[in-house]
Motif scaffolding. Structure first.
Motif, PDB file in Angstrom:
ATOM      1  N   ARG A  48       2.193   7.146  -6.471  1.00 44.30           N
ATOM      2  CA  ARG A  48       1.227   8.139  -6.919  1.00 44.30           C
ATOM      3  C   ARG A  48       1.760   9.535  -6.723  1.00 44.30           C
ATOM      4  NH1 ARG A  48      -4.493   5.798  -4.514  1.00 44.30           N
ATOM      5  NH2 ARG A  48      -4.583   3.927  -5.844  1.00 44.30           N
ATOM      6  N   THR A  81       0.841  -1.202   0.000  1.00 48.23           N
ATOM      7  CA  THR A  81       0.000   0.000   0.000  1.00 48.23           C
ATOM      8  C   THR A  81       0.867   1.239   0.000  1.00 48.23           C
ATOM      9  OG1 THR A  81      -1.741  -1.217   1.177  1.00 48.23           O
ATOM     10  CG2 THR A  81      -1.862   1.199   1.211  1.00 48.23           C
ATOM     11  N   LEU A  98       1.025   4.079  -2.772  1.00 49.63           N
ATOM     12  CA  LEU A  98       0.775   5.471  -2.459  1.00 49.63           C
ATOM     13  C   LEU A  98       1.988   6.317  -2.821  1.00 49.63           C
ATOM     14  CD1 LEU A  98      -1.032   5.054   0.984  1.00 49.63           C
ATOM     15  CD2 LEU A  98      -2.071   5.643  -1.213  1.00 49.63           C
TER      16      LEU A  98
END
Length: 1400
Positions: free
Chosen positions: A1400, A1393, A1397
């Motif tokens: 991004r 995760t 993240l």
């Protein structure tokens, strides 16, 4: 022509052709011992004729009936005869022990109630009382053909009783020689008198009182003195020394006159003495020498042993007597009348003296007007003459032409078999009696080893066997030539023939002559049989008589003018000269020519050439001299030919017999001349007449040919007469010769015995022609006697026709009907004449050929047609028709067809053919006679079974039916039918197309379809063009297909081929679809299901041959919801309303494929489980799937589910359950499993020794799971649920497979069944897979990673699992391991995760 009678008579033998006559023997023992000395009397005979009861009766039971007898030694043979009926038990032989029957010692008399037989022997006298025929039948008329004779009950009488006989005292017992003469008579009071020549001289009368008087016999001796003594004691005159000088009686006669009996005796002293028995006085004594010419006076010095005396009574002259005076080299009959005055004194009145040549006298008879005499000539041949002593001034005797002896030699041609020739001669009609043949056979065999009751046919076989045995026993060499064998045959057959001649001659020895005082029937009594003397026709009388019998032209009764009569007499003289000049060889040549139907004129020319070349006796010169006295030979010959010609236009139709009389009288009269004796008599008379006239016509033809040779030397008229003879007289004579030869041939040809099957076949043919009124078949007994063809015709129908005409002639002449039957000479001559006219080929009557046909005498019928064909122009078509019948009976069908065609041209011209073609109904009447004829013949040929000939004749008949549409249709229908029966399919189709009647055409079409289907000749049926009949053919086949058994007939396949051949694929598919639907509904069997599968497959193929937009068909709907139910009534029997119109169902290709699949599955189910056949009918897809699964047919069930898009859950459920059962089943379950496993074999087969039924079942389940996946692993879940619910651990391959499909669902399933360990291990493995360790086993394409797609974990079941593991102490380790894995997973999730993240 009328039957013109001459003054002469001819003899006809009346012996029948049955086996030897059987006499019933009756033994009479009245004499205690034989008489002293050898007593031998000559054989004698006599006859008694019944009184017919007056001339006002048409017919009586005693008409033409008489009793004859012959005596020989101690025996008297009595036989009763009747010409109007066959008498049963009519022959009796009386044997008198130790006695000899006396000549003249037998007499028969009749009283109103009895027939009395009187017999005198040398030691006894006898009387028998028999019932009178009128009392036996209580009627004076006869209505039956077979009657009991009065002699039937002779054996029941006690003939040794005193009332039936008495012994003669030894002193009066007659001796042999002249003393052996006697006379017997019955008085009106019933006394029986026996006048015997006493051995001491004189006459002794023994009297038996009347039967009712119960008196004793007494004896009266008659002497020359005027007083007589009643002998109360038995003292003869010889013992008293009163012997007279005149002792010796030559002949005795007696007659009752008023209340007295007169006894007449011609004595050896040539004197006639008359005694009164009542007065016992000699009333008259006359010297017979006074009536002899002066030149004969020297005869008085001779003994009068040859003298005879006879008596008769007549209404005109009273009592007449005739005395025959025998003298050396001369003989004389003196006819006298016995007169009595008021004082009872008698005298003789001379009536006539008749002279004759001296021959050996045998017997003579006296009637009221005639004297009949019988002599023997030097050759021992009978000589019979008669004379009218009242009207014959010239003293000329009338001739009687006696029956000649059989030929002493038999002529055998080089081309003839001796055995057959001799058999034909010996057994020809009326040549030899059966008794003569039997006796000859006994001598030939040298022993009495002949069957006692042999029939005529059996006798013929016995004769053949005897001669063959003798021939074989005489042969000593093993080999010999044909000529030697023929010589031996002739030698032995001639030996037998000679024996027959000898015994026939012995049996033909004449014994007496008898003439009926009532009907004037004359009979010649012989040793073995009797014969009749019939009146000669005038033409025969002229030909047979010698020249010295024609003293004037008045002796020629044929011509009215004396000049013509003289010419006829001269011509007859010429014919007699020619007759004597024709040798036997020449006669044989003419016979052969006539027999072979050759020209008589040509044969006559050849014979005349031989006569001219061998004229050693100047025959031609003698004839030429006689012809000089003939003024007009042509006219005289025409008179003879007119008399000979029997052509007549008389109608022998079926009018009633004696219409004015009662039924019983008519029935009685119809029996006239119906007995076997009469049949033989009439037909023999016809044979004699035809034989005589054949010779006459032959000689007439020769004379005419000679006249042509001599020309104007004998014909005063010259050229015109020659031309008339050549063009008119000779052809007419030739035709008459052929006609009379035909009659003679028919009277001598023997009919054949007919087998029962041949008679039945003939009757069937007659019925087909509707000729049921033809003469019926004569009974088998008559057939055994081997009658001649004429006898058979006379017995069948000729007699009835002739008798009817005899009575009608008498009625037309204005005379009483009784005159036709009682006048013997006239009636018999008329019957013979009428029979000849019925047989005459130039007359229109065709009854004789009809009779031959009705009695199956085909050989005689063919011979008849052959003989008349060259010259007879009458009934030509009828003869051809009869000949065709013969050919049919003999199996020569094509010859018969030719004759039928030839007869068709005469249908409207001849009476028989017109009767044959008579209209049977209104429809037949509308047809032409020719068409009716063809229809009759066609029906006949059909019944016989000749279809080829039916076709040929029907094609010919079409030419006669040009304007008759209905007849054309019937003929074309016949042609079609028989072509079809013969297998000529193309010809049958052509005949069907030509039929102008639509209804008949449709019937033929229907028959064509049915027959070709039954014969499996479908190629022809399909490929016919059926012009304008296409829809009718389809309709016929459809109706047949829907009305017969589906498995037994192939009409649907035929209709399918019919449409395919015409490229009508939709209709072809519809036919197969209908058949398939019906098979599924009506046939519950493997065979039906197989056929249904093929039907649906064929229908699918048909639709696939059509363009997609037209690939549809109409689903056939049953006319009733309940097959077999009535379309008009419901189950309660009530009328139902009109049928409701239903919506038509349209089927496309996919619909057919579904039906095909259903049928395939049903077939598989029934093949696997035959008992399921009863339940598969009408099942739907779902129910059928269930049945398939129950049977273990999982592959079929899967296919059905696939087509109908049904869920596969039931399949996996059923298959899993079977795996479970196998898992825990025993060896028996294993063996049974192989059956359904074999029906579900996979394409990949593992052949290992370790493989078991359980393994194969699990493998099949695995295959289904892999081949047919489901969404969300539904099938796997279903299988696991089934396994886990039964406590069966799932196999590893199933778990592995389910993990790949849906691991989360597997985890939940473990939890549902509390499989915590398995669930924990699965959860751990599942987390490892997400983390990248073994993710491919769980169907995870990419493990957890920041770069890969997101993954998920079933937290809910994992949480539930964690909670359960946490609370369970035994699963602490699993809980810890799962928690650690989840921690690792969560850690990996966090890292991923963050990385996502971060990126991004």
């Amino acid at each position: 022509m009328a039957a013109t009678l001459g003054r002469s008579f001819f003899e006809v033998c009346a012996f029948e052709r049955e086996a030897v006559q059987r006499f019933r023997d009756v033994q009479i023992k009245l004499a205690p011992a034989p008489a002293a000395g050898a007593v031998k009397f000559p054989d004698s005979a006599g006859a008694f004729h019944y009184d017919t009861g007056g001339g006002d009766k048409v017919h009586s039971i005693t008409s033409n009936r008489f009793i004859s007898w012959t005596t020989s030694g101690d025996a008297v043979q009595l036989m009763e005869h009747s010409l109007d009926g066959n008498l049963l038990n009519n022959a009796v032989r009386l044997r008198f022990a130790h006695c000899q029957v006396m000549p003249g010692g037998v007499a028969v008399a009749e009283t109103p109630n009895n027939v009395v037989v009187l017999v005198a022997t040398n030691q006894s006298v006898h009387r028998m009382l028999l019932p009178h025929p009128k009392r036996m039948y209580r009627s004076d008329v006869v209505t039956e053909l077979h009657l009991q004779s009065v002699l039937t009950d002779v054996g029941k009488l006690n003939l040794e009783d005193a009332c039936h006989g008495a012994a003669i005292p030894a002193a009066f017992s007659p001796a042999g020689g002249a003393a052996g003469v006697s006379a017997v008579w019955l008085t009106q009071h019933g006394d029986a008198n026996y006048a015997l020549a006493s051995p001491a001289g004189g006459v002794v009368v023994v009297t038996l009182p009347a039967h009712a008087a119960q008196g004793e016999a007494f004896v009266t001796e008659l002497k020359t003195s005027w007083m007589m003594r009643r002998l109360s004691v038995w003292i003869p005159s010889a013992m008293r020394g009163e012997q007279s000088a005149w002792d010796g009686v030559a002949s005795v006669a007696a007659r009752e006159l008023d209340d007295d009996s007169l006894v007449l005796a011609v004595c050896l002293d040539h004197k006639l003495r008359v005694w009164s028995l009542r007065d016992q006085a000699c009333l008259l004594e006359a010297d017979m020498l006074d009536y002899m010419p002066l030149v004969w006076k020297g005869a008085g010095r001779c003994s009068g042993t040859g003298h005879r005396v006879r008596l008769t009574s007549c209404a005109a002259s009273g009592l007449c007597l005739a005395v025959y005076l025998a003298a050396p080299h001369m003989g004389q009959f003196v006819v006298l009348q016995l007169l009595a005055d008021d004082n009872n004194r008698y005298s003789l009145e001379h009536i006539s003296s008749l002279f004759c040549a001296q021959e050996t006298p045998v017997d003579f008879a006296l009637t009221a007007s005639d004297v009949w005499a019988l002599w023997l000539d030097e050759d021992n041949n009978a000589v019979v003459k008669c004379i009218n002593f009242e009207q014959n001034v010239s003293g000329k005797w009338n001739q009687v032409f006696v029956q000649p002896r059989p030929e002493e030699e038999v002529h055998i041609g080089v081309d003839q078999d001796p055995r057959e020739t001799y058999l034909d001669v010996i057994f020809s009609p009326h040549r030899f009696t059966a008794a003569a043949i039997v006796k000859a056979l006994q001598i030939f065999r040298r022993g009495p080893d002949v069957l006692p009751d042999v029939s005529w046919e059996g006798l013929k076989k016995e004769v053949t066997l005897a001669v063959e045995n003798e021939l074989q026993s005489s042969v000593t060499e093993f080999e010999f030539s044909q000529e030697e064998y023929r010589h031996l045959q002739v030698q032995f057959w001639s030996k037998l023939y000679t024996c027959c001649l000898q015994y026939q001659e012995a049996l033909a020895t004449p014994l007496a002559i008898s003439v009926s005082p009532h009907s004037h029937m004359a009979c010649l009594l012989k040793k073995g049989f009797l014969s009749f003397l019939l009146p000669c026709f005038a033409i025969d009388h002229l030909y047979l008589s010698s020249d010295d019998h024609f003293l004037s032209e008045d002796d020629v009764p044929l011509a009215e003018e004396s000049s013509v009569g003289a010419d006829v007499a001269a011509l007859m003289s010429c014919l007699r000269v020619l007759r004597d000049g024709v040798s036997s060889e020449m006669a044989s040549d003419m016979e052969s020519a006539l027999q072979h139907a050759e020209s008589p004129e040509r044969s006559a020319k050849l014979i005349l050439d031989k006569i001219l070349a061998q004229d050693n006796q100047n025959v031609v010169e003698d004839i030429q001299n006689k012809l000089q006295d003939v003024s007009n030979p042509t006219a005289a010959m025409l008179v003879l030919l007119t008399e000979l010609d029997l052509e007549t236009d008389l109608d022998y139709g079926g009018g009633p017999l004696l219409p004015g009389e009662s039924m019983s009288v008519r029935m009685s009269a119809s029996q006239l001349y119906s007995s076997a004796t009469a049949v033989s008599l009439v037909c023999q008379a016809l044979s004699h007449v035809s034989a005589t006239r054949t010779l006459l016509c032959r000689d007439a033809l020769l004379l005419l040919k000679l006249c042509l040779r001599l020309g104007e030397h004998v014909l005063p008229g010259g050229g015109p007469q020659l031309l008339q003879i050549q063009q008119e007289v000779i052809p007419r004579t030739s035709q008459l010769l052929s006609s009379y030869f035909l009659l003679r041939h028919l009277s001598r040809s023997v009919s054949v015995q007919v087998a029962d099957d041949a008679a039945d076949a003939n009757l069937q043919r007659l019925s087909a022609l509707h000729l049921n009124d033809t003469p019926a078949l004569i009974n088998s007994a008559a057939a055994v006697s081997r009658q001649s063809a004429v006898e058979m015709f006379y017995q069948s129908c000729g007699r009835k026709l002739a008798v009817r005409h005899v009575f009608s002639q008498s009625a037309a002449a204005g005379g009483p009907p009784a005159a036709a039957a009682t006048a013997w000479n006239d009636s018999m001559a008329n019957v013979v004449q009428l029979l000849a006219q019925l047989l005459w080929p130039s007359n229109s009557s065709f009854s004789f050929p009809e009779c031959l046909m009705a009695n199956c005498q085909y050989t005689q019928l063919q011979d008849y047609v052959r003989l008349i064909a060259p010259w007879c122009q009458v009934n030509i078509g009828s003869c051809r028709f009869m000949l065709a019948q013969c050919y049919l009976a003999n199996g020569e069908g094509h010859k018969a067809l030719q004759c039928f065609q030839e007869a068709a041209t005469e249908v409207e011209k001849e009476e028989f053919l017109m009767r044959l073609t008579g209209a049977e109904d209104d429809q037949a009447a509308a047809c032409s006679p020719a068409l009716r004829y063809y229809n009759k013949v066609l029906r006949l040929l059909e019944d016989v079974g000749l279809p080829e000939l039916v076709i040929q004749l029907a094609m010919l008949a079409l030419a006669e039916a040009v304007n008759d549409v209905s007849s054309q249709a019937a003929l074309w229908t016949r042609i079609f039918k028989h072509h079809l029966d013969l297998g000529h399919n193309s010809e049958a189709y052509e005949a069907l197309i030509q039929n102008p009647d639509s209804s008949m055409q449709l019937d033929c079409l229907r028959q064509l379809v049915v027959v070709l289907c039954e014969r499996a000749q479908l190629h022809d049926l399909v490929h016919f063009s059926y012009v304008n009949l296409h829809d009718e053919v389809v309709g016929i086949i459809e109706s047949r297909a829907r009305g017969v058994d589906l498995l037994a007939h192939n009409y649907y396949e035929l209709l399918y081929a019919f449409h395919i051949n015409r490229h009508n694929y939709r209709k072809a598919g519809t036919v197969m679809l209908e058949l398939g639907v019906r098979l599924g509904r009506e046939v519950c069997s493997v065979r039906g299901l197989k056929k249904q599968v093929n039907c649906f497959l064929a229908a699918i193929n048909c639709l696939r041959l059509i363009r997609p937009e037209y690939a549809w068909m109409v689903l056939p709907v049953s006319e009733s919801e309940h097959p077999g139910a009535s379309p008009k009534r419901n189950s309660d029997g009530e009328f139902v309303g009109p049928p409701v119109k239903r919506q038509v169902d349209i089927l496309e290709l996919r619909d057919l494929e579904k039906e095909f699949m259903m049928a395939t599955c049903r077939l598989a189910l029934v093949q696997h489980q035959p008992r399921a056949a009863a339940v598969v009918v009408g099942t739907g897809p779902c129910e059928l799937v269930r049945l398939l699964l129950d049977a273990g047919l999982f592959t079929c069930a899967r296919q059905l589910c696939g087509v109908f898009k049904l869920p596969l859950a039931p399949l996996f459920d059923a298959l899993t359950f079977r795996c479970i059962k196998l898992q825990f089943g025993g060896e028996e379950a294993q063996n049974e499993a192989w059956l359904w496993l074999a029906a579900n074999q996979l394409s990949t087969v593992v052949n290992t020794k370790e493989s078991s039924a359980t393994d194969e079942a699990w493998r099949l389940l695995s295959w289904f799971l892999s081949e047919f996946p489901s969404s969300n692993g539904l099938h796997h879940r279903q299988v696991l649920v089934k396994l886990l619910s039964h406590g069966v651990p799932p196999p590893d391959w199933l778990v592995k497979s389910y993990k790949e499909v849906d691991a989360a669902a597997l985890l939940r399933l473990y939890l549902n069944f509390d499989l915590l360990d398995a669930a924990a291990e699965l959860a751990i493995e599942y987390v490892d897979a997400l983390l990248g360790r073994g993710h491919q086993y769980f169907g995870i394409k990419t493990p957890l990673s920041a770069r890969n797609p997101c993954v998920w974990l079933p937290y809910t079941p994992i949480d539930q699992l964690m909670a359960v593991l946490k609370d369970t102490q035994t699963n602490r380790d699993l809980y810890k391991r799962l928690a650690d894995k989840l921690a690792d997973y969560h850690k990996m999730v966090e890292n991923a995760t963050r990385m996502v993240l971060a990126s991004r």
